[in-house]
Design an enzyme around this catalytic site. Structure first.
Site, short mmCIF file in Angstrom:
data_model
loop_
_atom_site.label_atom_id
_atom_site.label_comp_id
_atom_site.label_asym_id
_atom_site.label_seq_id
_atom_site.Cartn_x
_atom_site.Cartn_y
_atom_site.Cartn_z
N ARG A 1 38.79 43.08 19.12
CA ARG A 1 38.31 43.87 20.09
C ARG A 1 36.84 43.52 20.37
O ARG A 1 36.32 44.22 21.30
CB ARG A 1 38.28 45.50 19.88
CG ARG A 1 38.23 46.44 20.96
CD ARG A 1 38.38 47.88 21.15
NE ARG A 1 38.31 48.32 19.66
CZ ARG A 1 37.10 48.68 19.07
NH1 ARG A 1 35.93 48.50 20.24
NH2 ARG A 1 36.97 49.13 17.82
N ASP B 1 34.99 37.26 42.22
CA ASP B 1 36.41 36.83 41.83
C ASP B 1 36.66 35.40 42.14
O ASP B 1 36.91 35.19 43.65
CB ASP B 1 37.39 37.77 42.43
CG ASP B 1 38.49 37.75 41.94
OD1 ASP B 1 38.83 36.61 41.57
OD2 ASP B 1 39.33 38.67 42.08
N LYS C 1 46.50 33.59 37.20
CA LYS C 1 46.85 32.75 38.12
C LYS C 1 46.76 31.19 37.71
O LYS C 1 47.51 30.80 36.68
CB LYS C 1 46.11 32.89 39.14
CG LYS C 1 46.09 34.54 39.77
CD LYS C 1 47.52 35.03 39.86
CE LYS C 1 47.61 36.54 40.18
NZ LYS C 1 46.72 37.42 39.52
C1 PLP Z 1 42.39 37.35 43.60
C2 PLP Z 1 42.94 38.29 42.41
N1 PLP Z 1 41.96 38.86 41.71
C3 PLP Z 1 42.37 39.86 40.73
C4 PLP Z 1 43.66 39.99 40.37
C5 PLP Z 1 43.97 41.02 39.32
O1 PLP Z 1 44.31 40.06 38.15
P1 PLP Z 1 45.50 40.62 37.08
O2 PLP Z 1 46.77 40.91 37.62
O3 PLP Z 1 45.45 39.72 36.21
O4 PLP Z 1 45.06 41.73 36.66
C6 PLP Z 1 44.54 39.39 41.25
C7 PLP Z 1 46.01 39.76 40.83
O5 PLP Z 1 46.90 39.41 41.78
C8 PLP Z 1 44.15 38.56 42.16
O6 PLP Z 1 45.00 37.90 42.96
#
Ligand code: PLP
Length: 379
Positions: A48, A174, A199
């Site tokens: 952790r 992101d 992803k």
């Molecule tokens: C662009 C994007 N950011 C963040 C996330 C969230 O990620 P996680 O599902 O791994 O928590 C997703 C999930 O689909 C996403 O498509």
């Protein structure tokens, strides 16, 4: 950070690896211990605390691929994103968000932040000045996502970074859709980069994880919150993520090529209303995308079908209907039914998300096979 002289392809294989000093094996060993001797070591190791060997190995590889100084690996993308935002924001602060975000992030911000007295403004990210107009004295964070989900809009990274620097606001992106192969926002002046590692980083639709990379200073700050919220990833999955990353450059290159070829075919098919892909010269921000995505335009594209979108998806034989994205297999979703189902129909309409819109996550299959599957499924 000084960029490595090694190519991304080489870094994807070697960066971060931990040597096997005992048996001289070629790959990082798995260190599953949750208990470590605390004597004569610079820091206490504990899962952790985000510092066990397999966690460090994968975090260092992602940091290397993003040209970042340091990184953290999390148990999900949302854990990475929310831990980062909670580390940067406190009661009374204000944050500016791009309006077309991953639906889950938008939902989390809308439901969690107000309860903690953090105010948020959403702006259309395709016009950088919108961020500047929304900045207030108490603004601490600008949060963006480019290419955006699901309509693949482009936010100008350099322009947003320079606005933020002028106002002493921290920028967070992101970078999931682009992947570290195609776009490195730190090179463009962005402070902190988050990923849903579920992803492209995992890449095989079988791992849930997240990552954050930035300068050492930012990572130390985020780690302090991360230790409290505890969204760490176990050693076995961290090891699998390291393994997956060894092929990320090869995977994403093929996904880029396939997506561009599919987008170019779709614009010629009369049965399609509209195609959203930043690699098309007809995309309104193609020039910006070209400048800030030197690795390629990514494996994500969306399009509106003239026929019923749900029936079209039913007729596909090779491309699987599935939530999530970034896997080696091509998958398709209806954003209105999945990623954006938690926001209202009115909000969806304002973001241009029609029921006829489908979002394709292009895999590494043979290009012709994918195009033929789409052709046979279009009515
Ligand atoms: C662009 C994007 N950011 C963040 C996330 C969230 O990620 P996680 O599902 O791994 O928590 C997703 C999930 O689909 C996403 O498509």
């Amino acid at each position: 950070m000084k960029k490595s002289s090694l190519s991304k392809l080489t870094q994807s294989v070697h960066a971060g690896s931990v040597g096997d000093s005992q048996y001289k094996g070629a790959v990082t060993p798995i260190y599953p211990s949750s208990a470590y001797d605390y004597q004569d070591i610079p820091e206490i190791l504990y899962p952790r605390y985000f510092n066990t060997p397999n966690q460090r190995a994968v975090a260092e590889k992602i940091a290397a691929l993003e040209n970042a100084e340091d990184g953290l690996i999390f148990s999900s993308g949302m854990s990475a994103i929310m831990t980062t935002l909670f580390a940067l924001l406190k009661k009374g602060d204000h944050a500016v968000f791009q309006s077309d975000l991953y639906g889950g992030t938008m939902h989390a911000v809308n439901t969690e932040f107000l309860r903690f007295g953090i105010e948020c403004t959403f702006v259309d990210g395709s016009v950088p000045e919108n961020f500047e107009k929304a900045i207030r004295p108490e603004t601490k964070v600008i949060y963006i996502e480019t290419p955006s989900n699901p309509t693949l809009k482009i936010t100008d990274l350099k322009a947003v970074a320079s606005i933020a620097k002028r106002h002493e606001v921290t920028t967070v992106i992101d970078n999931t859709f682009a992947s570290p192969v195609n776009q490195n926002p730190i090179d463009q002046g962005i402070d902190i980069v988050a990923h849903s590692g579920t992803k492209y980083i995992g890449g095989h639709s079988d791992i849930c994880c997240g990552a954050v990379v930035a300068s050492k200073g930012w990572i130390d700050k985020i780690r302090k919150s991360a230790v409290n919220t505890g969204g760490s990833l176990d050693a076995h999955t961290s090891w699998l993520v390291e393994r997956s990353l060894k092929t990320i450059v090869l995977r994403v290159r093929q996904q880029n090529q396939n997506a561009l070829a599919i987008a170019e075919y779709l614009v010629t098919d009369q049965r399609i209303d509209r195609v959203y892909y930043p690699g098309l010269s007809s995309h309104p921000d193609h020039a910006i995308a070209k400048a800030q995505m030197p690795g390629g335009f990514g494996g994500m594209l969306s399009f509106e079908v003239k026929d019923n979108a749900f029936k079209f998806m039913d007729r596909l034989k090779l491309i699987k209907r599935a939530v999530s994205l970034g896997g080696v297999e091509s998958t398709i979703t209806s954003p209105a039914q999945t990623s954006h189902s938690k926001i209202s129909a009115a909000e969806r309409a304002s973001l241009g998300i029609k029921d006829s819109l489908v979002r394709l996550s292009v895999g590494i299959e043979e290009t012709e096979d994918l195009i033929n599957d789409i052709k046979q499924a279009l009515a």
